[in-house]
Design a protein around this motif. Structure first.
Motif, PDB file in Angstrom:
ATOM      1  N   PRO A  24       6.024  -1.855   9.365  1.00  0.00           N
ATOM      2  CA  PRO A  24       4.812  -1.370  10.271  1.00  0.00           C
ATOM      3  C   PRO A  24       3.465  -1.177   9.094  1.00  0.00           C
ATOM      4  O   PRO A  24       2.327  -1.220   9.631  1.00  0.00           O
ATOM      5  CB  PRO A  24       4.968  -0.152  10.990  1.00  0.00           C
ATOM      6  N   GLY A  25       3.843  -1.264   7.983  1.00  0.00           N
ATOM      7  CA  GLY A  25       2.748  -0.582   6.998  1.00  0.00           C
ATOM      8  C   GLY A  25       2.421  -2.087   6.211  1.00  0.00           C
ATOM      9  O   GLY A  25       3.176  -2.936   6.057  1.00  0.00           O
ATOM     10  N   GLU A  26       1.196  -2.088   5.624  1.00  0.00           N
ATOM     11  CA  GLU A  26       0.799  -3.119   4.877  1.00  0.00           C
ATOM     12  C   GLU A  26       1.238  -3.242   3.312  1.00  0.00           C
ATOM     13  O   GLU A  26       1.072  -4.317   2.857  1.00  0.00           O
ATOM     14  CB  GLU A  26      -0.821  -3.236   5.005  1.00  0.00           C
ATOM     15  N   TRP A  39       5.455   7.176   4.966  1.00  0.00           N
ATOM     16  CA  TRP A  39       5.006   7.012   6.269  1.00  0.00           C
ATOM     17  C   TRP A  39       3.718   6.479   6.364  1.00  0.00           C
ATOM     18  O   TRP A  39       3.209   6.139   7.394  1.00  0.00           O
ATOM     19  CB  TRP A  39       4.864   8.251   7.183  1.00  0.00           C
ATOM     20  N   ASP A  40       3.108   6.105   5.208  1.00  0.00           N
ATOM     21  CA  ASP A  40       1.636   5.536   5.138  1.00  0.00           C
ATOM     22  C   ASP A  40       1.599   4.175   5.584  1.00  0.00           C
ATOM     23  O   ASP A  40       2.342   3.342   4.825  1.00  0.00           O
ATOM     24  CB  ASP A  40       1.208   5.784   3.633  1.00  0.00           C
ATOM     25  N   THR A  41       0.850   3.766   6.711  1.00  0.00           N
ATOM     26  CA  THR A  41       0.833   2.499   6.997  1.00  0.00           C
ATOM     27  C   THR A  41      -0.041   1.529   6.352  1.00  0.00           C
ATOM     28  O   THR A  41      -0.228   0.361   6.724  1.00  0.00           O
ATOM     29  CB  THR A  41       0.486   2.448   8.471  1.00  0.00           C
ATOM     30  N   GLY A  66      -7.111  15.293  -0.390  1.00  0.00           N
ATOM     31  CA  GLY A  66      -8.017  14.107   0.011  1.00  0.00           C
ATOM     32  C   GLY A  66      -7.580  13.476   1.357  1.00  0.00           C
ATOM     33  O   GLY A  66      -8.438  12.783   1.856  1.00  0.00           O
ATOM     34  N   GLY A  67      -6.499  13.849   1.799  1.00  0.00           N
ATOM     35  CA  GLY A  67      -6.024  13.518   3.199  1.00  0.00           C
ATOM     36  C   GLY A  67      -7.039  14.043   4.196  1.00  0.00           C
ATOM     37  O   GLY A  67      -6.943  13.849   5.403  1.00  0.00           O
TER      38      GLY A  67
END
Length: 361
Positions: free
Chosen positions: A320-322, A298-300, A249-250
């Motif tokens: 840094p991520g939501e 590391w998913d922002t 999916g990425g």
């Protein structure tokens, strides 16, 4: 009519009414519980839904038919059950006509809803049904329902039945129409429409319904479909593990339609997982109000944008991520805990009342 005939008719009437009593009780219960419930549903969907959509329009339209069924048709059905020999012909025609309109209207509305859901899920890239189109569909269904029920005004009426040495009339196909082939064609049309609708509804929802090995499989598969990447959608469905599905999916190039809907899709998938996975539900119940749920990758977008070490040593406002996934899970955990607290409070109240009642007795 002599006294013997009167007695025979009365005995038949009482016997018929007694045999129909369970059905009459069921109809009364359906009216008592169904009418308020459908009125509340209609009110909520018409006046409380802030965002109008095709779903709201269709459900409101279906609720309207249900309200009319409980308020108009069921009382007439009750009269026909309890007083079968005392229905005027004009009321009989209106009764059968109303029955046909509500039956066909409800059935066609369910078909429209099924087709709309099928298009939305199976063909996500096709143009979505607009609110204007949904309203036109409802109007078409209503007009078709009326026209399909018009023959009931012609064919239905008084039907003579023998009771002992006397004759009475019931609400059925009239004696004149019963000698022709047209009532059979009319009822055959309804039967054909019903069978075809059951087949279409079954096939539609069988295609829509799909089981995934994991929530990640579901998310990445829907993402691939709505982004128009059918090859990767098939690869996701064949992925052995959730990590494999995420890797496939990425590689999907996200469409604008997917970007605007992925939060709601993630929420729906997690809510479905909450219903079907007891371990997931138990884990959310154990979350304390002071805990902060976070995706430590590391998913922002879905996570903190940091690894586990970086997340634990950095203030939340500096991530840094939501942390979208963490926020969704936080909301679900809080809602689940409120539900459990309310349930515990209600159980405690009932237990207290029971104890007080035992003391008084």
């Amino acid at each position: 009519m002599n006294s013997t005939q009167d007695t025979t008719e009365i005995e038949a009437f009482l016997g018929l009414r007694t045999g129909r009593l369970p059905a009459a009780v069921f109809i009364v219960m359906a009216i008592v519980f169904g009418l308020p419930g459908n009125c509340i549903s209609l009110y909520i969907f018409l006046f409380r839904m802030e965002k109008k959509s095709t779903y709201v329009i269709f459900v409101s339209f279906l609720a309207m038919f249900d309200v009319l069924t409980c308020a108009v048709h069921m009382p007439l059905e009750l009269i026909d059950l309890v007083f079968p020999f005392h229905i005027p012909e004009w009321l009989c025609k209106c009764f059968r006509f109303n029955n046909g309109v509500l039956f066909m209207g409800s059935l066609m509305t369910l078909l429209v809803i099924a087709v709309s859901r099928y298009r939305h899920i199976v063909h996500p890239l096709k143009e979505k049904m607009s609110i204007t189109t949904a309203k036109r569909c409802c109007g078409t269904v209503f007009v078709f329902s009326i026209f399909s029920a018009v023959p009931a005004l012609v064919f239905n009426g008084n039907y003579a039945v023998s009771i002992g040495n006397s004759t009475a009339t019931i609400c059925y196909i009239s004696d004149e129409a019963l000698t022709t082939i047209f009532p059979a064609l009319y009822l055959g049309f309804y039967w054909l429409v019903y069978c075809a609708s059951v087949i279409i509804l079954s096939m539609t929802y069988l295609v829509i319904e799909q089981t995934y090995p994991s929530a990640e499989h579901a998310f990445q598969h829907i993402k691939s479909l709505r982004s128009g990447d059918l090859n990767r959608a098939e690869a996701v469905s064949k992925a052995e593990t959730a990590l494999d599905a995420k890797r496939v999916g990425g590689q999907v190039l996200e469409s604008d339609a997917w970007i605007t809907s992925k939060d709601s899709v993630m929420r729906e998938i997690l809510e479905s997982k909450l219903q079907h996975c007891s371990q997931f539900r138990s884990a959310l119940k154990k979350i304390r109000k002071s805990d902060i749920l976070v995706e430590s990758t590391w998913d922002t977008y879905w996570g903190s944008g940091l690894n586990v070490t970086g997340t634990s040593h950095t203030l939340m406002q500096h991530w840094p991520g939501e942390n979208k996934l963490g926020r969704i899970l936080d909301g679900m955990a809080a809602k689940l805990q409120r539900t459990d607290e309310n349930s515990a409070t209600n159980n405690s109240s009932r237990s207290t009342r029971n104890k007080q009642g035992k003391k008084q007795s």
